[in-house]
Motif scaffolding. Structure first.
Motif, PDB file in Angstrom:
ATOM      1  N   GLU A  35      25.889  41.728 -14.759  1.00  0.00           N
ATOM      2  CA  GLU A  35      25.609  42.202 -12.629  1.00  0.00           C
ATOM      3  C   GLU A  35      26.619  43.387 -12.709  1.00  0.00           C
TER       4      GLU A  35
ATOM      5  N   HIS B   6      24.116  30.466 -15.882  1.00  0.00           N
ATOM      6  CA  HIS B   6      24.415  31.484 -16.226  1.00  0.00           C
ATOM      7  C   HIS B   6      24.512  31.744 -17.289  1.00  0.00           C
TER       8      HIS B   6
ATOM      9  N   CYS C   5      26.827  33.977 -20.091  1.00  0.00           N
ATOM     10  CA  CYS C   5      28.317  34.221 -20.478  1.00  0.00           C
ATOM     11  C   CYS C   5      27.577  35.736 -21.305  1.00  0.00           C
TER      12      CYS C   5
ATOM     13  N   GLY D 190      28.218  28.615 -12.296  1.00  0.00           N
ATOM     14  CA  GLY D 190      28.963  29.023 -12.217  1.00  0.00           C
ATOM     15  C   GLY D 190      29.920  28.938 -12.022  1.00  0.00           C
TER      16      GLY D 190
ATOM     17  N   SER E 121      32.400  30.120 -14.432  1.00  0.00           N
ATOM     18  CA  SER E 121      31.540  31.355 -15.389  1.00  0.00           C
ATOM     19  C   SER E 121      32.166  32.520 -14.095  1.00  0.00           C
ATOM     20  N   SER E 122      33.494  31.895 -13.355  1.00  0.00           N
ATOM     21  CA  SER E 122      33.945  32.564 -12.263  1.00  0.00           C
ATOM     22  C   SER E 122      34.231  34.103 -12.437  1.00  0.00           C
ATOM     23  N   LYS E 123      34.972  34.651 -13.129  1.00  0.00           N
ATOM     24  CA  LYS E 123      35.101  35.578 -13.838  1.00  0.00           C
ATOM     25  C   LYS E 123      34.082  36.557 -14.340  1.00  0.00           C
ATOM     26  N   ARG E 124      35.115  37.772 -14.007  1.00  0.00           N
ATOM     27  CA  ARG E 124      33.986  38.848 -14.153  1.00  0.00           C
ATOM     28  C   ARG E 124      35.245  40.416 -15.789  1.00  0.00           C
TER      29      ARG E 124
ATOM     30  N   ARG F 280      29.329  38.890 -16.061  1.00  0.00           N
ATOM     31  CA  ARG F 280      29.669  37.582 -15.896  1.00  0.00           C
ATOM     32  C   ARG F 280      30.492  37.199 -17.033  1.00  0.00           C
TER      33      ARG F 280
ATOM     34  N   CYS G 254      32.539  33.752 -19.266  1.00  0.00           N
ATOM     35  CA  CYS G 254      33.115  32.276 -19.003  1.00  0.00           C
ATOM     36  C   CYS G 254      34.356  32.264 -19.399  1.00  0.00           C
TER      37      CYS G 254
ATOM     38  N   TYR H  56      36.120  35.412 -21.288  1.00  0.00           N
ATOM     39  CA  TYR H  56      37.559  36.333 -20.410  1.00  0.00           C
ATOM     40  C   TYR H  56      38.821  36.074 -21.104  1.00  0.00           C
TER      41      TYR H  56
END
Length: 413
Positions: A4, A312, A314, A323, A326-329, A342, A344, A348
């Motif tokens: 992403e 998705h 990680c 999702g 794995s809300s963190k980037r 992305r 997990c 993160y």
């Protein structure tokens, strides 16, 4: 593996020295003439042009030669001044350029392919010209007799080529995203292995014979380093472009890889640092964190009376996750992720701030880049593309090579 991509980090761009204009169609290749203020270009407008820098500081064509079909690629050997041109009609044409670069004589025409020539290389050691084409083949021909020595076919368009003269191994990238390693002999060849890692057509290859590293760039916007010499199957994924990667160059003195993309992005990768391999994506019918079913897991959805979730992955551990888990980037340059990708939640939390320090710098070429050539000893880079413009630049990242090269040269005396 798709990443992403968000905004590109800002950095200084190469300093434009000259802009060469005059082509009526896209320029497919441009090379700097060593030890000369000159550039050779080939174009879809069917012209081969040798541009020399005049006293005014501008480049003017000293040779303007028109051939029968659009020129798709070029291989230039400076010591012998031999130039080989691949054409849209499948032919490869050889010319000899005069010492003053004001005249060019036809030597041979090789009936290489049935369709457009995508890439070619002249090997002085083998006295071969090797080419790939849209007829899904690689062929190698003798430059002494002009005869065809061998041909090998692929299942997809052969798009780019590299060749190791010492071992007579050829690397061929194709539109399916694969890279085939072949051992070429006088009249036969053998397939050694097939490298699979890209999710889009391979648009550029670069072979470093010293480290025995192969670099590939593709339409999935990524670069992969294949450690051929290590014989361990080690690969490094590098993601730092927004568009397809179309040109590559490795600078061994400073251990830097330069990659260029269709949107004009120029990324310089530090290949001296220790990097980690990106994990393979794992398969699962349910989230490997919370256990919720994915939407194709009908049995678990029925048993739990829940709707399936989208799968998705990680980018750090490769686990299949939903999702919510794995809300963190985050960026993770040590694994090649210079843009936020992305992660997990568990991975993160393990990333420290120093782990986000970039291992690449980003520059803007300000035009479509389909081909690139470098002269590190002079700190010069030339780029060209479908916008019909050829740019000669002094690049800030090459200047480090120039300084290092100068110091090495002086230390010998």
């Amino acid at each position: 593996m798709a990443a992403e991509i968000h905004s590109r980090p800002q950095s200084s761009r190469p300093v434009l020295l000259n802009k060469i204009e005059g082509h009526s169609d896209g320029v497919n290749a441009a090379v700097l003439i060593p030890k000369e203020d000159g550039v050779i270009t080939v174009s879809e407008d069917r012209t081969i042009r040798v541009w020399l820098k005049r006293d005014s500081g501008q480049y003017w064509p000293s040779i303007y030669h028109t051939v029968s079909s659009p020129c798709s690629c070029m291989s230039y050997h400076h010591e012998s001044r031999r130039i080989f041109i691949g054409q849209d009609n499948g032919a490869v044409v050889e010319f000899l350029i005069s010492e003053d670069f004001n005249k060019m004589n036809h030597v041979k025409t090789y009936p290489a392919h049935q369709n457009r020539v995508s890439d070619l290389i002249f090997s002085l050691e083998s006295q071969w010209v090797i080419s790939t084409g849209h007829d899904k083949s690689i062929c190698w021909m003798s430059t002494q007799s002009g005869s065809m020595l061998g041909r090998h076919s692929f299942g997809s368009w052969a798009s780019c080529l590299q060749y190791d003269s010492d071992t007579q191994h050829a690397f061929v990238g194709d539109h399916s995203g694969q890279i085939t390693l072949l051992k070429l002999d006088e009249q036969t060849c053998s397939v050694i292995t097939t490298l699979k890692g890209h999710e889009g057509s391979v648009g550029a290859l670069y072979w470093d014979p010293v480290q025995r590293w192969l670099f590939s760039g593709a339409s999935d916007n990524s670069v992969i380093m294949w450690d051929i010499g290590g014989r361990q199957g080690r690969t490094l994924l590098l993601q730092g472009h927004h568009e397809k990667v179309q040109a590559l160059w490795y600078l061994p003195l400073t251990h830097q890889l330069v990659s260029c993309s269709a949107d004009g992005g120029i990324t310089v990768w530090n290949m001296e640092t220790t990097r980690e391999e990106a994990p393979q994506w794992l398969d699962s019918d349910s989230c490997q964190k919370c256990g919720q079913p994915f939407f194709w897991n009908i049995k678990q959805m029925w048993d739990s009376k829940t709707l399936g979730l989208r799968q998705h992955h990680c980018r750090k551990c490769g686990k299949a996750i939903c999702g919510k888990c794995s809300s963190k980037r985050s960026t993770y340059p040590i694994m090649g992720f210079e843009f936020q990708v992305r992660m997990c939640d568990d991975c993160y939390d393990t990333i420290k701030e120093e782990d986000r320090t970039p291992l690449a710098t980003f520059h803007e070429g300000k035009h479509n880049i389909a081909h690139m050539d470098m002269d590190p000893s002079r700190g010069l880079m030339v780029t060209c593309g479908s916008d019909r413009v050829v740019k000669v630049t002094h690049s800030c990242f090459i200047s480090f090579v120039l300084v290092f090269y100068t110091k090495m040269t002086k230390s010998k005396y």
